[in-house]
Design a protein around this motif. Structure first.
Motif, PDB file in Angstrom:
ATOM      1  N   LYS A  86       0.825  -1.212   0.000  1.00 48.34           N
ATOM      2  CA  LYS A  86       0.000   0.000   0.000  1.00 48.34           C
ATOM      3  C   LYS A  86       0.856   1.259   0.000  1.00 48.34           C
ATOM      4  O   LYS A  86       0.564   2.221  -0.729  1.00 48.34           O
ATOM      5  N   ASP A  87       1.934   1.270   0.814  1.00 49.73           N
ATOM      6  CA  ASP A  87       2.768   2.472   0.868  1.00 49.73           C
ATOM      7  C   ASP A  87       3.444   2.748  -0.467  1.00 49.73           C
ATOM      8  O   ASP A  87       3.562   3.902  -0.905  1.00 49.73           O
ATOM      9  N   GLU A  88       3.855   1.683  -1.158  1.00 48.89           N
ATOM     10  CA  GLU A  88       4.492   1.855  -2.457  1.00 48.89           C
ATOM     11  C   GLU A  88       3.475   2.287  -3.514  1.00 48.89           C
ATOM     12  O   GLU A  88       3.740   3.179  -4.330  1.00 48.89           O
ATOM     13  N   LYS A  89       2.311   1.681  -3.498  1.00 46.52           N
ATOM     14  CA  LYS A  89       1.263   2.037  -4.464  1.00 46.52           C
ATOM     15  C   LYS A  89       0.808   3.483  -4.269  1.00 46.52           C
ATOM     16  O   LYS A  89       0.611   4.215  -5.258  1.00 46.52           O
ATOM     17  N   ASP A  90       0.678   3.899  -3.011  1.00 47.91           N
ATOM     18  CA  ASP A  90       0.244   5.279  -2.743  1.00 47.91           C
ATOM     19  C   ASP A  90       1.258   6.285  -3.269  1.00 47.91           C
ATOM     20  O   ASP A  90       0.877   7.326  -3.830  1.00 47.91           O
ATOM     21  N   ARG A  91       2.540   5.996  -3.121  1.00 43.72           N
ATOM     22  CA  ARG A  91       3.559   6.924  -3.616  1.00 43.72           C
ATOM     23  C   ARG A  91       3.501   7.033  -5.130  1.00 43.72           C
ATOM     24  O   ARG A  91       3.625   8.134  -5.694  1.00 43.72           O
ATOM     25  N   LYS A 146       0.918   6.542  -7.114  1.00 50.18           N
ATOM     26  CA  LYS A 146      -0.289   7.268  -7.525  1.00 50.18           C
ATOM     27  C   LYS A 146      -0.165   8.766  -7.243  1.00 50.18           C
ATOM     28  O   LYS A 146      -0.604   9.591  -8.051  1.00 50.18           O
ATOM     29  N   LYS A 147       0.437   9.120  -6.110  1.00 52.01           N
ATOM     30  CA  LYS A 147       0.617  10.539  -5.789  1.00 52.01           C
ATOM     31  C   LYS A 147       1.575  11.212  -6.767  1.00 52.01           C
ATOM     32  O   LYS A 147       1.499  12.427  -6.986  1.00 52.01           O
ATOM     33  N   SER A 148       2.475  10.431  -7.347  1.00 48.06           N
ATOM     34  CA  SER A 148       3.444  10.988  -8.295  1.00 48.06           C
ATOM     35  C   SER A 148       2.909  11.050  -9.717  1.00 48.06           C
ATOM     36  O   SER A 148       3.611  11.509 -10.624  1.00 48.06           O
ATOM     37  N   GLY A 149       1.694  10.550  -9.934  1.00 46.49           N
ATOM     38  CA  GLY A 149       1.101  10.593 -11.264  1.00 46.49           C
ATOM     39  C   GLY A 149       1.153   9.280 -12.013  1.00 46.49           C
ATOM     40  O   GLY A 149       0.701   9.200 -13.168  1.00 46.49           O
ATOM     41  N   ASN A 203       2.577   1.607 -14.440  1.00 44.55           N
ATOM     42  CA  ASN A 203       2.343   2.104 -15.802  1.00 44.55           C
ATOM     43  C   ASN A 203       2.383   0.987 -16.834  1.00 44.55           C
ATOM     44  O   ASN A 203       2.794   1.181 -17.983  1.00 44.55           O
ATOM     45  N   GLY A 204       1.957  -0.207 -16.427  1.00 41.16           N
ATOM     46  CA  GLY A 204       1.882  -1.329 -17.350  1.00 41.16           C
ATOM     47  C   GLY A 204       3.209  -1.872 -17.797  1.00 41.16           C
ATOM     48  O   GLY A 204       3.274  -2.700 -18.704  1.00 41.16           O
ATOM     49  N   ARG A 205       4.307  -1.446 -17.145  1.00 45.21           N
ATOM     50  CA  ARG A 205       5.631  -1.831 -17.640  1.00 45.21           C
ATOM     51  C   ARG A 205       6.509  -2.517 -16.600  1.00 45.21           C
ATOM     52  O   ARG A 205       7.188  -3.497 -16.904  1.00 45.21           O
ATOM     53  N   LEU A 206       6.527  -2.020 -15.364  1.00 47.01           N
ATOM     54  CA  LEU A 206       7.525  -2.458 -14.389  1.00 47.01           C
ATOM     55  C   LEU A 206       6.862  -3.114 -13.185  1.00 47.01           C
ATOM     56  O   LEU A 206       5.940  -2.556 -12.587  1.00 47.01           O
ATOM     57  N   ALA A 207       7.360  -4.300 -12.821  1.00 50.26           N
ATOM     58  CA  ALA A 207       6.754  -5.072 -11.728  1.00 50.26           C
ATOM     59  C   ALA A 207       7.291  -4.677 -10.361  1.00 50.26           C
ATOM     60  O   ALA A 207       7.007  -5.355  -9.381  1.00 50.26           O
ATOM     61  N   MET A 208       8.037  -3.598 -10.272  1.00 52.96           N
ATOM     62  CA  MET A 208       8.557  -3.136  -8.980  1.00 52.96           C
ATOM     63  C   MET A 208       8.433  -1.632  -8.883  1.00 52.96           C
ATOM     64  O   MET A 208       8.324  -0.935  -9.902  1.00 52.96           O
ATOM     65  N   GLY A 227      17.902   2.815 -12.197  1.00 55.11           N
ATOM     66  CA  GLY A 227      17.581   2.919 -13.620  1.00 55.11           C
ATOM     67  C   GLY A 227      16.102   3.186 -13.814  1.00 55.11           C
ATOM     68  O   GLY A 227      15.460   3.863 -12.997  1.00 55.11           O
ATOM     69  N   ASP A 228      15.530   2.680 -14.940  1.00 62.18           N
ATOM     70  CA  ASP A 228      14.109   2.895 -15.274  1.00 62.18           C
ATOM     71  C   ASP A 228      13.758   4.382 -15.197  1.00 62.18           C
ATOM     72  O   ASP A 228      12.778   4.792 -14.569  1.00 62.18           O
ATOM     73  N   PHE A 229      14.562   5.186 -15.891  1.00 65.13           N
ATOM     74  CA  PHE A 229      14.451   6.637 -15.733  1.00 65.13           C
ATOM     75  C   PHE A 229      13.171   7.217 -16.326  1.00 65.13           C
ATOM     76  O   PHE A 229      12.760   8.312 -15.937  1.00 65.13           O
ATOM     77  N   ASP A 230      12.514   6.488 -17.210  1.00 60.66           N
ATOM     78  CA  ASP A 230      11.245   6.977 -17.739  1.00 60.66           C
ATOM     79  C   ASP A 230      10.141   6.936 -16.683  1.00 60.66           C
ATOM     80  O   ASP A 230       9.101   7.589 -16.844  1.00 60.66           O
ATOM     81  N   LEU A 231      10.359   6.192 -15.603  1.00 61.47           N
ATOM     82  CA  LEU A 231       9.340   6.069 -14.558  1.00 61.47           C
ATOM     83  C   LEU A 231       9.724   6.788 -13.268  1.00 61.47           C
ATOM     84  O   LEU A 231       8.979   6.711 -12.283  1.00 61.47           O
ATOM     85  N   LYS A 232      10.844   7.494 -13.268  1.00 64.42           N
ATOM     86  CA  LYS A 232      11.268   8.164 -12.046  1.00 64.42           C
ATOM     87  C   LYS A 232      10.268   9.244 -11.620  1.00 64.42           C
ATOM     88  O   LYS A 232      10.011   9.438 -10.430  1.00 64.42           O
ATOM     89  N   LYS A 233       9.691   9.937 -12.560  1.00 65.17           N
ATOM     90  CA  LYS A 233       8.701  10.955 -12.211  1.00 65.17           C
ATOM     91  C   LYS A 233       7.355  10.346 -11.835  1.00 65.17           C
ATOM     92  O   LYS A 233       6.458  11.046 -11.380  1.00 65.17           O
ATOM     93  N   MET A 234       7.221   9.041 -12.036  1.00 62.84           N
ATOM     94  CA  MET A 234       5.978   8.345 -11.714  1.00 62.84           C
ATOM     95  C   MET A 234       6.048   7.622 -10.367  1.00 62.84           C
ATOM     96  O   MET A 234       5.203   6.789 -10.075  1.00 62.84           O
TER      97      MET A 234
END
Length: 373
Positions: free
Chosen positions: A232-237, A239-242, A256-261, A266-273
């Protein structure tokens, strides 16, 4: 003259009579406690020193204390033992077991590393790459260097791991941006790092779903918790990040349909998410009379075997090298298609906990989501 002085005088007189008088051979009282034995250079002299019990001049081994199993014989670390007030065995890199199998994948994107980082700190790490091996390769090459540099400035190993993970993440981003030969993809990696200082202070930092586990009194003690959207804590963060959470056909959640963690390097396209590189850390003091080993594993092992099953299988093995090979082989045998990597670090109670059922319920693996503890 006082009564005490008379008593001491009387005792001395009796002793002198026993040493030189006719009653010496017939008296039942032994005088060895009052004599200092003489030794010739060729005789084996027994020392009453705690760490040199047999007078050999060699350090007392852990097995001499009746705790370390006789299959792994290691000397005692004297300075830490004196500092902590308890005997602490040396952990040798030559005794550590490591294994990494490619499984059903085209490429092994797992990386691992063990080293004596400084005089009193040992370094153990596993990295499970995705989207290519670039991120795992980078961590394998530079993570230890970042940590080693920070150790010269900071004593808190938890803080050191946090800073190192974040700095490696920034350095990887620069590396990918300025490397023309790197494909325009978004590689990433899990990272689970364990530092062992003075043979007793164990600190673990982790991002992603690679794990660290300590076997204590035959039971698996988890030192990490997977960073997945189910938390829950990870999911909330996220969602709050967009960011948003989706589920695939197997019921596995993804960012975002891409990363299971939800945390990775790395995974810099998802850092803002909301996908971050900051690790969760844990410090624990080892008790070598109860702690058998530390195991670091990637999800190719964790997907198919839970922590207690891993613990039980390792406890059946003769040494850590055999244990690492057996776990990686068994994960593939039970149906894991991913790369499977494991590091097994033996501690003082290695070999004490053998009477455990190492059976495995294959049917349970199908029911599980593949991220069970």
């Amino acid at each position: 003259m006082s009564a005490a002085c008379l008593l001491r005088l009387g005792r001395c007189s009796v002793l002198l009579q026993k040493v030189g008088g006719p009653f010496q051979q017939h008296n039942s009282i032994q005088l060895t406690g009052f004599r200092r034995p003489l030794y010739t250079p060729s005789e084996k002299r027994h020392s009453n020193m705690r760490f040199d019990a047999d007078g050999s001049g060699r350090p007392t081994t852990w097995d001499s204390f009746g705790i370390w199993d006789n299959r792994i014989d290691e000397p005692i670390l004297l300075p830490p033992s004196i500092r902590y007030g308890k005997p602490i065995p040396k952990v040798s890199l030559s005794k550590v077991g490591c294994a990494s199998l490619i499984g059903q994948r085209k490429e092994n994107e797992d990386r691992f590393q063990v080293s004596q980082m400084t005089d009193n700190i040992m370094y153990f790490a596993v990295f499970d790459g995705h989207g290519g091996p670039e991120a795992a390769d980078f961590c394998e090459k530079y993570m230890e260097k970042f940590i080693k540099d920070l150790v010269t400035e900071e004593c808190d190993l938890q803080l050191i791991l946090t800073k190192a993970f974040l700095e490696v993440d920034k350095a990887l981003e620069k590396h990918l941006n300025y490397s023309p030969n790197v494909p325009r993809i978004n590689p990433g990696t899990t990272s689970t790092v364990a530092l062992l200082r003075d043979g007793i202070e164990l600190v673990v930092g982790s991002v992603g779903d690679s794990r660290a586990m300590l076997c204590r009194k035959g039971e698996a003690l988890k030192l990490t918790v997977d960073h997945t959207p189910e938390r829950k804590d990870e999911k909330d963060r996220v969602k709050k990040s967009g960011g948003f959470i989706t589920w695939n056909s197997l019921g596995q959640s993804n960012v975002n349909g891409r990363l299971a963690m939800t945390r990775s390097i790395g995974d810099f396209d998802l850092k803002k998410m909301g996908v971050i590189a900051e690790p969760e850390t844990k410090r624990i003091t080892l008790h070598h009379s109860h702690d058998s080993f530390l195991a670091l594993t990637t999800d190719g092992v964790n997907f198919i075997m839970n922590s207690q099953e891993i613990c039980n299988v390792i406890n059946q093995c003769h040494d850590p090298k055999e244990a690492a090979q057996r776990i990686s082989d068994q994960a593939l045998h039970y149906g894991s298609e991913d790369n499977s990597t494991i590091i097994v670090v033996p501690f003082g109670a290695w070999g004490k906990h053998e009477n455990f059922d190492s059976s495995f319920s294959f049917s349970r693996g199908f029911v599980s989501s593949g991220r069970w503890a």
